[in-house]
Design an enzyme around this catalytic site. Structure first.
Site, mmCIF file in Angstrom:
data_model
loop_
_atom_site.group_PDB
_atom_site.id
_atom_site.type_symbol
_atom_site.label_atom_id
_atom_site.label_comp_id
_atom_site.label_asym_id
_atom_site.label_seq_id
_atom_site.Cartn_x
_atom_site.Cartn_y
_atom_site.Cartn_z
ATOM 1 N N THR A 1 -23.015 -19.062 37.583
ATOM 2 C CA THR A 1 -23.290 -18.089 38.634
ATOM 3 C C THR A 1 -22.001 -17.533 39.211
ATOM 4 O OG1 THR A 1 -23.308 -19.701 40.432
ATOM 5 C CG2 THR A 1 -25.383 -19.354 39.229
ATOM 6 N N SER A 2 -22.083 -16.333 39.762
ATOM 7 C CA SER A 2 -20.905 -15.669 40.322
ATOM 8 C C SER A 2 -21.289 -14.894 41.570
ATOM 9 C CB SER A 2 -20.300 -14.704 39.291
ATOM 10 O OG SER A 2 -19.289 -13.901 39.893
ATOM 11 N N PRO A 3 -20.409 -14.860 42.577
ATOM 12 C CA PRO A 3 -20.649 -14.036 43.754
ATOM 13 C C PRO A 3 -20.246 -12.577 43.537
ATOM 14 C CG PRO A 3 -18.587 -15.165 44.040
ATOM 15 C CD PRO A 3 -19.155 -15.634 42.710
#
Length: 736
Positions: free
Chosen positions: A302-304
């Protein structure tokens, strides 16, 4: 007597490409508090979060034998280590060295205990660190043992140490050599700040224990993360990718602050927790010690950086889907946060991603009393053991006999991710003969040439660093891994030592759910399973076998070979009977991991001395604030400073903004606030002089009035080495 009410969140939504989940745990004493869960889905841009009230008087109808009643306690303490001259932990860039403080770091402790058997309880620690760690957890457990007495109930089996995965905290505290390399070794001050703060948070949670209730709820949240390795994710079977989300902690990488940032912070989860805590504390009747813990989960892919990955080479094109390159090169490919155009090292995007998590949590806070699902059943259990993953043999779900391997990292590990690309032309999705800089092949072989057996065990990973078989000067990475599960009522918590990917976490939770149901572990109540990590011993990543076969960063960083996930599932499902209500046994504790705190290398220089410039004193103003500022501007003051490593000012502040109200100077900002920034720089190494610049970003929350800025420091005297406290105060200025 007060009643605690804790809430967890359940997320349900349609999954198109990626499911991400978020748990926010928040408690308040003595009046109320909440435990929230968050779910986010890329594709339909939906997600979920959760909570419920914590302490208020019991009604006359409520029995002390209520099976839904538990002992609940919360506590928070400062763990901010050295904010300057120490490498930041996360991006593995030796040039990313701390120069100041954006926001303090905290340990948030949540204790859940049985009302019938108070000795049955567990501690879930949420630290604003990159991960849990073997040495950190050992130090915490040793500290609890030293406290003795009523703290003896906290032991190996029931204490979990989870990091929020911020990449903006000081490093040099980890147990194994590999992460120590970029930090120039081990720093006792950095380590001790985390251990001492974690212990203090547990003591505060312990002292706040009160009867209460645990509930579950859900709310949607939008645009807080994306999958940074969708190509590997899509290698998983389509029928698995198309399922609904389940209860879990919300995973989003703590990489909103970019690799060029040198200010300490808890990244987006630190922002979310701080916003919610300060917001709730303003509500009439709320407790000043309200705690909001935003736990990490299956964060692996996951990535912001929610706008996606683009080429920063002038083309403006999207990065190659399969290997995240631009024109065949890895370095120009960068993920973009919501405010990527701001030249602020990711600060604006970081605040926004944190704000989105906070906003959903606050919305749930206001509606949870209508939607909570009660966690029921008096059972509170925990189980823990160490397992040697260098060669764990077990039966694969397909019936074959398989094994894990001694830890090793593949070439795509060095390629980094779209959140932080690597160098030297390493590329993701590399399963064949690596074509990176040939020097690395020589270096890799010089460290240790993997045996044919090791290469076969790790297939299809081309091994760059055979770290699990290097023991000089001490182990580079763990081979002995923590295995841990918690249970309260129908809620089961997997404590993951590594960064499980979205699909890996989903499979693991489903396996635990199905096994718990088959065992009737939670009786007639449907089991609810969540996953928290990276915890306890940091074991890098846990990818599915399909993702492992693609060999992007997450697969290359899955230390123990392609069967790592199934090994975890095999052990934890076998341990579920230890969580049964009538169980009084424990598994074999397994081999203890080595603790390197007293033998770790360190090339980190201490503070030699501090001096003020000629004709100046520590704390003097070098550059004064303007007389007048307007909202939207930035107030700045520069002081004669000293090295902040002389005094970490734990549970305190380096700087503050004071407002003149009713003839009294009152503090309105300190260095726990995102908009008050503390910078330090050495002006002359030989003379030992330095300066501190304080910036106050006058956002919408700033109010008109008369203000001043204060700074507290400590200098180290030449020759004697004694530490002398001092302070400085700016002139007054007006904000309109």
């Amino acid at each position: 007597m007060a009643r605690s009410h804790l809430a967890v969140a359940l997320a349900t939504a349609t999954i198109l490409l990626l499911v991400t989940f978020h748990l926010i745990s928040t408690y308040g004493l003595p009046r109320f508090g909440y435990l929230h869960l968050h779910n986010i889905f890329e594709g339909n841009n939906e997600g979920s979060s959760h909570q419920i009230p914590i302490n208020y008087p019991l009604g006359s109808h409520e029995s002390s034998e209520d099976p839904s009643r538990y002992l609940l306690g919360v506590g928070k303490a400062d763990i901010t280590g050295p904010v300057v001259e120490i490498n930041l932990m996360g991006y593995a860039d030796p040039n990313q060295v701390g120069t100041g403080l954006r926001q303090r770091l905290y340990s948030r402790a949540f204790i859940v205990g049985s009302n019938e058997k108070p000795e049955d309880r567990f501690v879930y620690l949420v630290l604003d660190t990159q991960s849990g760690d073997t040495a950190i957890r050992h130090g915490i457990l040793q500290g609890l043992s030293d406290l003795g007495g009523e703290y003896k109930v906290y032991r190996q089996a029931n204490v979990a140490v989870i990091g929020t995965h911020s990449h903006s905290g000081p490093g040099a505290w980890l147990n194994y050599l590999l992460p120590q390399i970029t930090s120039r070794g081990f720093d006792k001050q950095s380590y001790q700040a985390i251990v001492d703060g974690a212990l203090l948070s547990i003591r505060r949670a312990h002292s706040s224990l009160a009867p209460g209730y645990l509930s579950i709820g859900a709310i949607d949240v939008e645009d807080a993360n994306v999958n940074r390795s969708p190509y590997a994710y899509l290698a998983n079977p389509e029928d698995e990718r198309a399922r609904s989300g389940v209860l879990t902690w919300f995973p989003v990488h703590g990489t909103s602050m970019l690799g060029n940032n040198t200010l300490i912070s808890g990244d987006n989860k630190g922002v979310a927790a701080d916003l919610l805590e300060k917001d709730i504390r303003q509500i009439e009747g709320a407790d000043d010690d309200f705690v909001a813990g935003f736990s990490q989960a299956n964060v692996g892919d996951t990535s912001p950086n929610v706008l996606g990955a683009y080429c920063e080479d002038g083309s403006g094109e999207k990065c190659n889907f399969e290997d995240s390159t631009c024109g065949g090169r890895n370095e120009p490919c960068h993920g973009r946060g919501p405010f990527f155009r701001q030249n602020d090292q990711g600060a604006s995007s970081c605040f926004e991603i944190g704000r989105r998590q906070y906003s959903a949590a606050k919305s749930l806070y206001e509606s949870m009393s209508l939607n909570g699902i009660c966690v029921s059943g008096p059972t509170v259990k925990s189980v823990h053991a160490f397992h040697d993953f260098s060669k764990f043999n077990f039966t694969h779900p397909n019936g074959s006999l398989v094994s894990t391997c001694p830890a090793a990292l593949g070439y795509s590990f060095a390629a980094g991710t779209t959140d932080g690309p690597g160098a030297f032309d390493f590329k993701q999705n590399n399963t064949g003969s690596p074509n990176a800089n040939p020097v690395w092949s020589v270096v890799s072989g010089f460290l240790r040439e993997p045996s044919p057996e090791q290469r076969a065990c790790h297939h299809s990973k081309p091994i760059l660093l055979d770290v699990g078989e290097i023991e000089q000067p001490y182990l580079w990475t763990p081979n002995v891994v923590d295995v841990q599960l918690f249970r309260v009522g129908q809620l089961v918590i997997i404590v993951s030592p590594g960064e499980a990917t979205t699909m890996a976490g989903r499979r693991w939770r489903e396996a635990i759910h199905n096994s718990a149901a088959d065992l009737s572990l939670t009786g007639l109540t449907e089991p609810i399973v969540v996953l928290g990590g990276p915890a306890n011993s940091y074991t890098h990543y846990i990818a599915t076998e399909e993702e492992y076969g693609i060999q992007r960063y997450e697969g290359a960083s899955t230390l123990y070979g392609p069967h790592t996930l199934n090994a975890h599932i095999n052990i934890t499902t076998r341990y579920l009977p230890y969580l049964a209500a009538n169980n009084a046994e424990a598994p074999d504790p397994g081999p203890s991991p080595p603790i390197h705190t007293n033998k770790s290398l360190s090339f980190i220089r201490g503070v030699v001395f501090d001096r003020a410039p000629f004709f100046k004193s520590f704390g003097d103003v070098v550059t004064e604030a303007n007389a007048l500022y307007h909202v939207g501007e930035k107030a700045e003051v520069t002081f004669v400073g000293a090295n902040p490593r002389n005094d970490l000012r734990l549970e305190d502040t380096y700087v503050a903004v004071e407002q003149y109200i009713d003839h009294v100077w009152s503090r309105v900002r300190d260095d726990s606030d995102w908009d008050l920034i503390f910078h330090w720089r050495r002006t002359n190494t030989v003379l030992g002089t330095s300066e501190v610049k304080v910036e106050w970003e006058l956002g919408e929350a700033a109010r008109g009035g008369k203000y001043r800025i204060r700074y507290w420091g400590a200098s180290k005297t030449p020759f004697t080495g004694s530490i002398v406290q001092f302070e400085g105060t700016s002139g007054t200025f007006i904000v309109r």
